[in-house]
Write a protein that holds these residues in place. Sequence first.
Motif, mmCIF file in Angstrom:
data_model
loop_
_atom_site.group_PDB
_atom_site.id
_atom_site.type_symbol
_atom_site.label_atom_id
_atom_site.label_comp_id
_atom_site.label_asym_id
_atom_site.label_seq_id
_atom_site.Cartn_x
_atom_site.Cartn_y
_atom_site.Cartn_z
ATOM 1 N N ARG A 79 0.823 -1.215 0.000
ATOM 2 C CA ARG A 79 0.000 0.000 0.000
ATOM 3 C C ARG A 79 0.850 1.255 0.000
ATOM 4 N N SER A 80 2.077 1.146 0.495
ATOM 5 C CA SER A 80 2.945 2.324 0.618
ATOM 6 C C SER A 80 3.653 2.675 -0.686
ATOM 7 N N ILE A 81 3.674 1.753 -1.626
ATOM 8 C CA ILE A 81 4.385 1.995 -2.890
ATOM 9 C C ILE A 81 3.488 2.796 -3.831
ATOM 10 N N PRO A 82 3.917 3.975 -4.262
ATOM 11 C CA PRO A 82 3.120 4.740 -5.240
ATOM 12 C C PRO A 82 2.866 3.911 -6.494
ATOM 13 N N PHE A 83 1.683 4.046 -7.050
ATOM 14 C CA PHE A 83 1.278 3.177 -8.157
ATOM 15 C C PHE A 83 2.202 3.296 -9.367
ATOM 16 N N VAL A 84 2.668 4.506 -9.659
ATOM 17 C CA VAL A 84 3.562 4.696 -10.805
ATOM 18 C C VAL A 84 4.854 3.916 -10.607
ATOM 19 N N ILE A 85 5.369 3.915 -9.379
ATOM 20 C CA ILE A 85 6.592 3.156 -9.081
ATOM 21 C C ILE A 85 6.302 1.664 -9.127
ATOM 22 N N LEU A 86 5.125 1.265 -8.640
ATOM 23 C CA LEU A 86 4.737 -0.145 -8.678
ATOM 24 C C LEU A 86 4.706 -0.659 -10.112
ATOM 25 N N LEU A 87 4.237 0.162 -11.036
ATOM 26 C CA LEU A 87 4.198 -0.222 -12.444
ATOM 27 C C LEU A 87 5.593 -0.605 -12.936
ATOM 28 N N ALA A 88 6.584 0.183 -12.522
ATOM 29 C CA ALA A 88 7.953 -0.080 -12.963
ATOM 30 C C ALA A 88 8.560 -1.286 -12.244
ATOM 31 N N LEU A 89 8.263 -1.422 -10.957
ATOM 32 C CA LEU A 89 8.856 -2.496 -10.169
ATOM 33 C C LEU A 89 8.433 -3.882 -10.635
ATOM 34 N N ILE A 90 7.176 -4.009 -11.059
ATOM 35 C CA ILE A 90 6.679 -5.344 -11.409
ATOM 36 C C ILE A 90 6.644 -5.579 -12.925
ATOM 37 N N TYR A 91 7.401 -4.788 -13.677
ATOM 38 C CA TYR A 91 7.479 -5.017 -15.124
ATOM 39 C C TYR A 91 7.798 -6.476 -15.469
ATOM 40 N N PRO A 92 8.815 -7.094 -14.786
ATOM 41 C CA PRO A 92 9.119 -8.501 -15.117
ATOM 42 C C PRO A 92 7.934 -9.436 -14.870
ATOM 43 N N LEU A 93 7.218 -9.212 -13.776
ATOM 44 C CA LEU A 93 6.057 -10.041 -13.465
ATOM 45 C C LEU A 93 4.939 -9.807 -14.481
ATOM 46 N N THR A 94 4.756 -8.555 -14.851
ATOM 47 C CA THR A 94 3.734 -8.231 -15.851
ATOM 48 C C THR A 94 4.040 -8.912 -17.173
ATOM 49 N N ARG A 95 5.299 -8.857 -17.584
ATOM 50 C CA ARG A 95 5.696 -9.503 -18.837
ATOM 51 C C ARG A 95 5.532 -11.022 -18.745
ATOM 52 N N LEU A 96 5.843 -11.589 -17.577
ATOM 53 C CA LEU A 96 5.718 -13.035 -17.388
ATOM 54 C C LEU A 96 4.270 -13.481 -17.500
ATOM 55 N N ILE A 97 3.357 -12.720 -16.912
ATOM 56 C CA ILE A 97 1.949 -13.103 -16.884
ATOM 57 C C ILE A 97 1.229 -12.744 -18.176
ATOM 58 N N ALA A 98 1.447 -11.505 -18.645
ATOM 59 C CA ALA A 98 0.690 -11.012 -19.802
ATOM 60 C C ALA A 98 1.442 -11.134 -21.120
ATOM 61 N N GLY A 99 2.748 -11.398 -21.054
ATOM 62 C CA GLY A 99 3.544 -11.502 -22.282
ATOM 63 C C GLY A 99 3.993 -10.166 -22.813
ATOM 64 N N THR A 100 3.578 -9.072 -22.173
ATOM 65 C CA THR A 100 3.961 -7.719 -22.576
ATOM 66 C C THR A 100 3.799 -6.802 -21.370
ATOM 67 N N THR A 101 4.376 -5.610 -21.455
ATOM 68 C CA THR A 101 4.272 -4.665 -20.344
ATOM 69 C C THR A 101 3.404 -3.464 -20.693
ATOM 70 N N ILE A 102 2.858 -3.449 -21.887
ATOM 71 C CA ILE A 102 1.982 -2.352 -22.285
ATOM 72 C C ILE A 102 0.680 -2.918 -22.830
ATOM 73 N N GLY A 103 -0.329 -2.101 -22.845
ATOM 74 C CA GLY A 103 -1.612 -2.544 -23.378
ATOM 75 C C GLY A 103 -2.634 -2.823 -22.300
ATOM 76 N N LEU A 104 -3.821 -3.111 -22.766
ATOM 77 C CA LEU A 104 -4.977 -3.258 -21.878
ATOM 78 C C LEU A 104 -4.820 -4.440 -20.921
ATOM 79 N N ASN A 105 -4.524 -5.614 -21.444
ATOM 80 C CA ASN A 105 -4.433 -6.800 -20.592
ATOM 81 C C ASN A 105 -3.240 -6.733 -19.643
ATOM 82 N N ALA A 106 -2.142 -6.152 -20.121
ATOM 83 C CA ALA A 106 -0.961 -6.024 -19.261
ATOM 84 C C ALA A 106 -1.252 -5.138 -18.053
ATOM 85 N N SER A 107 -2.139 -4.168 -18.222
ATOM 86 C CA SER A 107 -2.445 -3.254 -17.125
ATOM 87 C C SER A 107 -3.155 -3.952 -15.967
ATOM 88 N N LEU A 108 -3.798 -5.087 -16.254
ATOM 89 C CA LEU A 108 -4.545 -5.778 -15.207
ATOM 90 C C LEU A 108 -3.632 -6.289 -14.095
#
Length: 226
Positions: free
Chosen positions: A74-103
Amino acid sequence: MYQLFERYFPNVILLQDRFIQSTIETIYMTFFSGLIGGLIGVLFAIILVATKQNGILEKRVCYSLLEKAINILRSIPFVILLALIYPLTRLIAGTTIGLNASLVPLTIGFAPFFARQIQNALLEVDEGIVEAAKSVGSSPIDILFNVYVKEGLPAIIRASAVSIISLIGLTAMAGAIGAGGLGNLAINIGYNGFKTDVAVMSTFIILVLVFITQWICNLLIKTVTH
């Protein structure tokens, strides 16, 4: 009326299809990240309430670890969280941009916030009712769902309204960096493209979504309290 609108919102008329698409994208992000994050948040909240000190399933180590994890996320600003979990986002969604990746970041950002809101709602339940349920031999599961959840339902709905409204704001922030939706429209086309009317209309639609969310939750509260 149309001529007046055309005069002050010329770009909105030209981009009306884009507005429809962006609104649908915002609703899509809000619904699915809210659904997944909401389920996780409710689970975390129930665990926190059950394992707290003097709780029905007191486990201080479990409570402490989960509470600290929620506080950190909860303490991590959302913009920073977006950058921190890029690897996880890519692993799950296959990309770091776009509608599904944002989920992915939306769900991770929403779940701990919602968990804390639901925890506070459940803790509003009168402990006398909980003790009465214990005295008649109710199981921990019965107490959690038939006492805490049932008695705390109005507070849970109010907490859900606050959380969903916050989530709509997060979708706008995610959209501003390429996830799509009204945030993307407001920043990349409205602000960066010097089309003020687009930014204003995008903001207006977001506010409408917020008001609709609050209206629905108010109706639900009236329903469960009568």
